[in-house]
Scaffold this active site. Sequence first.
Site, PDB file in Angstrom:
ATOM      1  N   SER A   1       0.863  -1.190   0.000  1.00 38.73           N
ATOM      2  CA  SER A   1       0.000   0.000   0.000  1.00 38.73           C
ATOM      3  C   SER A   1       0.897   1.237   0.000  1.00 38.73           C
ATOM      4  O   SER A   1       2.055   1.168   0.414  1.00 38.73           O
ATOM      5  CB  SER A   1      -0.840   0.000   1.279  1.00 38.73           C
ATOM      6  OG  SER A   1      -1.490   1.237   1.436  1.00 38.73           O
TER       7      SER A   1
ATOM      8  N   TYR B   1      -2.418  -0.554  10.433  1.00 40.64           N
ATOM      9  CA  TYR B   1      -2.343  -0.891   9.005  1.00 40.64           C
ATOM     10  C   TYR B   1      -0.992  -0.464   8.426  1.00 40.64           C
ATOM     11  O   TYR B   1      -0.277  -1.265   7.808  1.00 40.64           O
ATOM     12  CB  TYR B   1      -3.488  -0.186   8.281  1.00 40.64           C
ATOM     13  CG  TYR B   1      -3.570  -0.459   6.793  1.00 40.64           C
ATOM     14  CD1 TYR B   1      -4.046  -1.679   6.320  1.00 40.64           C
ATOM     15  CD2 TYR B   1      -3.188   0.510   5.867  1.00 40.64           C
ATOM     16  CE1 TYR B   1      -4.138  -1.934   4.951  1.00 40.64           C
ATOM     17  CE2 TYR B   1      -3.274   0.266   4.499  1.00 40.64           C
ATOM     18  CZ  TYR B   1      -3.759  -0.951   4.045  1.00 40.64           C
ATOM     19  OH  TYR B   1      -3.845  -1.193   2.695  1.00 40.64           O
TER      20      TYR B   1
HETATM   21  N1  LIG Z   1      -8.645  -0.687  -1.306  1.00 39.53           N
HETATM   22  C1  LIG Z   1      -7.647   0.177  -1.260  1.00 39.53           C
HETATM   23  O1  LIG Z   1      -7.816   1.379  -1.378  1.00 39.53           O
HETATM   24  C2  LIG Z   1      -6.224  -0.328  -1.103  1.00 39.53           C
HETATM   25  C3  LIG Z   1      -5.159   0.578  -1.306  1.00 39.53           C
HETATM   26  C4  LIG Z   1      -3.865   0.117  -1.194  1.00 39.53           C
HETATM   27  C5  LIG Z   1      -3.618  -1.201  -0.875  1.00 39.53           C
HETATM   28  N2  LIG Z   1      -4.667  -2.052  -0.674  1.00 39.53           N
HETATM   29  C6  LIG Z   1      -4.328  -3.445  -0.337  1.00 39.53           C
HETATM   30  O2  LIG Z   1      -4.872  -4.275  -1.340  1.00 39.53           O
HETATM   31  C7  LIG Z   1      -5.233  -5.522  -0.781  1.00 39.53           C
HETATM   32  C8  LIG Z   1      -6.679  -5.820  -1.122  1.00 39.53           C
HETATM   33  O3  LIG Z   1      -7.472  -4.797  -0.589  1.00 39.53           O
HETATM   34  P1  LIG Z   1      -9.001  -4.578  -1.020  1.00 39.53           P
HETATM   35  O4  LIG Z   1      -9.340  -3.182  -0.754  1.00 39.53           O
HETATM   36  O5  LIG Z   1      -9.235  -5.123  -2.376  1.00 39.53           O
HETATM   37  O6  LIG Z   1      -9.718  -5.463   0.109  1.00 39.53           O
HETATM   38  P2  LIG Z   1     -11.195  -6.051   0.191  1.00 39.53           P
HETATM   39  O7  LIG Z   1     -11.583  -5.910   1.615  1.00 39.53           O
HETATM   40  O8  LIG Z   1     -12.091  -5.485  -0.859  1.00 39.53           O
HETATM   41  O9  LIG Z   1     -10.945  -7.597  -0.150  1.00 39.53           O
HETATM   42  C9  LIG Z   1     -10.091  -8.373   0.622  1.00 39.53           C
HETATM   43  C10 LIG Z   1     -10.319  -9.846   0.322  1.00 39.53           C
HETATM   44  O10 LIG Z   1      -9.445 -10.574   1.189  1.00 39.53           O
HETATM   45  C11 LIG Z   1     -10.176 -11.590   1.859  1.00 39.53           C
HETATM   46  N3  LIG Z   1      -9.557 -11.840   3.167  1.00 39.53           N
HETATM   47  C12 LIG Z   1      -9.653 -11.086   4.289  1.00 39.53           C
HETATM   48  N4  LIG Z   1      -8.972 -11.660   5.288  1.00 39.53           N
HETATM   49  C13 LIG Z   1      -8.414 -12.798   4.800  1.00 39.53           C
HETATM   50  C14 LIG Z   1      -7.616 -13.831   5.353  1.00 39.53           C
HETATM   51  N5  LIG Z   1      -7.243 -13.828   6.634  1.00 39.53           N
HETATM   52  N6  LIG Z   1      -7.221 -14.838   4.536  1.00 39.53           N
HETATM   53  C15 LIG Z   1      -7.610 -14.872   3.241  1.00 39.53           C
HETATM   54  N7  LIG Z   1      -8.402 -13.945   2.682  1.00 39.53           N
HETATM   55  C16 LIG Z   1      -8.791 -12.915   3.433  1.00 39.53           C
HETATM   56  C17 LIG Z   1     -11.594 -11.070   1.956  1.00 39.53           C
HETATM   57  O11 LIG Z   1     -12.536 -12.115   2.114  1.00 39.53           O
HETATM   58  C18 LIG Z   1     -11.750 -10.311   0.628  1.00 39.53           C
HETATM   59  O12 LIG Z   1     -12.207 -11.157  -0.399  1.00 39.53           O
HETATM   60  C19 LIG Z   1      -4.975  -5.411   0.712  1.00 39.53           C
HETATM   61  O13 LIG Z   1      -3.733  -5.995   1.041  1.00 39.53           O
HETATM   62  C20 LIG Z   1      -4.945  -3.909   0.951  1.00 39.53           C
HETATM   63  O14 LIG Z   1      -4.157  -3.568   2.054  1.00 39.53           O
HETATM   64  C21 LIG Z   1      -5.955  -1.643  -0.788  1.00 39.53           C
END
Ligand SMILES: NC(=O)c1ccc[n+]([C@@H]2O[C@H](COP(=O)([O-])OP(=O)(O)OC[C@H]3O[C@@H](n4cnc5c(N)ncnc54)[C@H](O)[C@@H]3O)[C@@H](O)[C@H]2O)c1
Length: 407
Positions: free
Chosen positions: A282, A295
């Site tokens: 991130s 986080y």
């Molecule tokens: N959404 C954002 O703005 C953003 C920005 C930068 C980085 N990220 C990173 O991208 C990645 C995905 O984020 P997102 O926003 O798409 O998340 P999201 O919450 O939309 O989806 C996360 C997925 O991970 C699964 N999950 C949660 N805990 C888990 C576990 N213990 N084991 C296996 N699966 C698990 C959930 O069921 C879900 O399907 C994360 O690592 C997040 O930190 C997100």
Amino acid sequence: MNVKVSPNSIAPILRGLVLAEASFSCMVKSCTEGQPCQKARLSLDVDDDILLNAEIDDAQLASALRKAFRPQDVQTLRSWLSNGEDIRVDLVGRDGGVFAPYILVPLEPLDARHRLEIEAPGDESLLPSAARASVVKGKIAFVTGGAQGFGAEIARGLAQSGAVVWIADINLPAAQRFAQKLAAEVGELRVYAVDIDVSDETSVQRAFELVASTTGGLDLVVSNAGILKAGSILEQPVKDFRLVNEVNYVGFFNVAQHAARLFRLQWLGDPDWYTDIIQINSKSGLEGSNKNGAYAGSKFGGVGLVQSFALELVEYRIKVNAICPGNFFDGPLWSDPQRGLFVQYLNSGKVPGARTVEDVRRFYEAKIPMKRGCYGPDVLKAIYYLVEQVYETGQALPVTGGQVMLH
Ligand SMILES: NC(=O)c1ccc[n+]([C@@H]2O[C@H](COP(=O)([O-])OP(=O)(O)OC[C@H]3O[C@@H](n4cnc5c(N)ncnc54)[C@H](O)[C@@H]3O)[C@@H](O)[C@H]2O)c1
């Protein structure tokens, strides 16, 4: 390193040998004696002492398997693979008994971009990147948290670019639903769903065992599953802090460990083949995040793990990198109408003067020099770059529209 000799430890080595000998990608599925026999059948003679050993040095096991391939077997294999035929491969002991039967399912012929065979500029491994998405064609990828959000975007993009994709998620029904939808587009044999809780070592081990017995090996692991629990240092309960770190930090360790073990076995079969572990980190892994320390800390830690694993695993041609995306405003984390961050920030008054979700969104978009949030295809381009680039490891690549710049 010692391994237990079993169909699951042999499958990745066998896949590596096929990559090395035939330059053809395939899946290696363990099968049982009763399964219908394929038209094409290859028997490989392996020393019983090796097969029946309870624990053995993995390099010794790989060398015994390599010896079992005679030049005529390699020829036969190449022609069957290029005809697109499934092949039954039996490992046969001295007494003629079949130790472990496998089905080889051909995927794609492979070019030299993923090998360290660069002789001079103009070499095939330095192909131009215009067709960058094609670097994953015929590869097998594993995406954690693949059921929704960035993970689903990544899984879809990889599948549409010709990769076989594992959608690994703690929410198995959602992973299965998504896998079914994707399979209707790209074919049933190209998408698999698997249950995984990345914070639970046993669950991760089980998932990787299923991979070994179903596709034999992997080429790319995207460690994407992550959670966010914002909170002030003055108030956040330590249990929330721990949970975030269990999933984002320990979870990455668990996934990288099992991925590296599988990749290493495959590498023993093909010591030139490059594989990739990519952590979806991130922008908060590069810069602190106000009232979001759990986080940001877990993501900063992820970069430390990426750099350290990269140094160790380079020996096995395993590259380890992170991608640091900016905010995915259109994903569920931000836009979910009940629990999304836009609603939460609106209700908590975090954005001064904001009266609607749109006001909150505009406030965050205004912080980005490129004035928009990050999308799945932005992250996919970074994945293709990291996979194609065989001269880089241990990096954290920002994809933030200019919001975070490296020092
Ligand atoms: N959404 C954002 O703005 C953003 C920005 C930068 C980085 N990220 C990173 O991208 C990645 C995905 O984020 P997102 O926003 O798409 O998340 P999201 O919450 O939309 O989806 C996360 C997925 O991970 C699964 N999950 C949660 N805990 C888990 C576990 N213990 N084991 C296996 N699966 C698990 C959930 O069921 C879900 O399907 C994360 O690592 C997040 O930190 C997100």
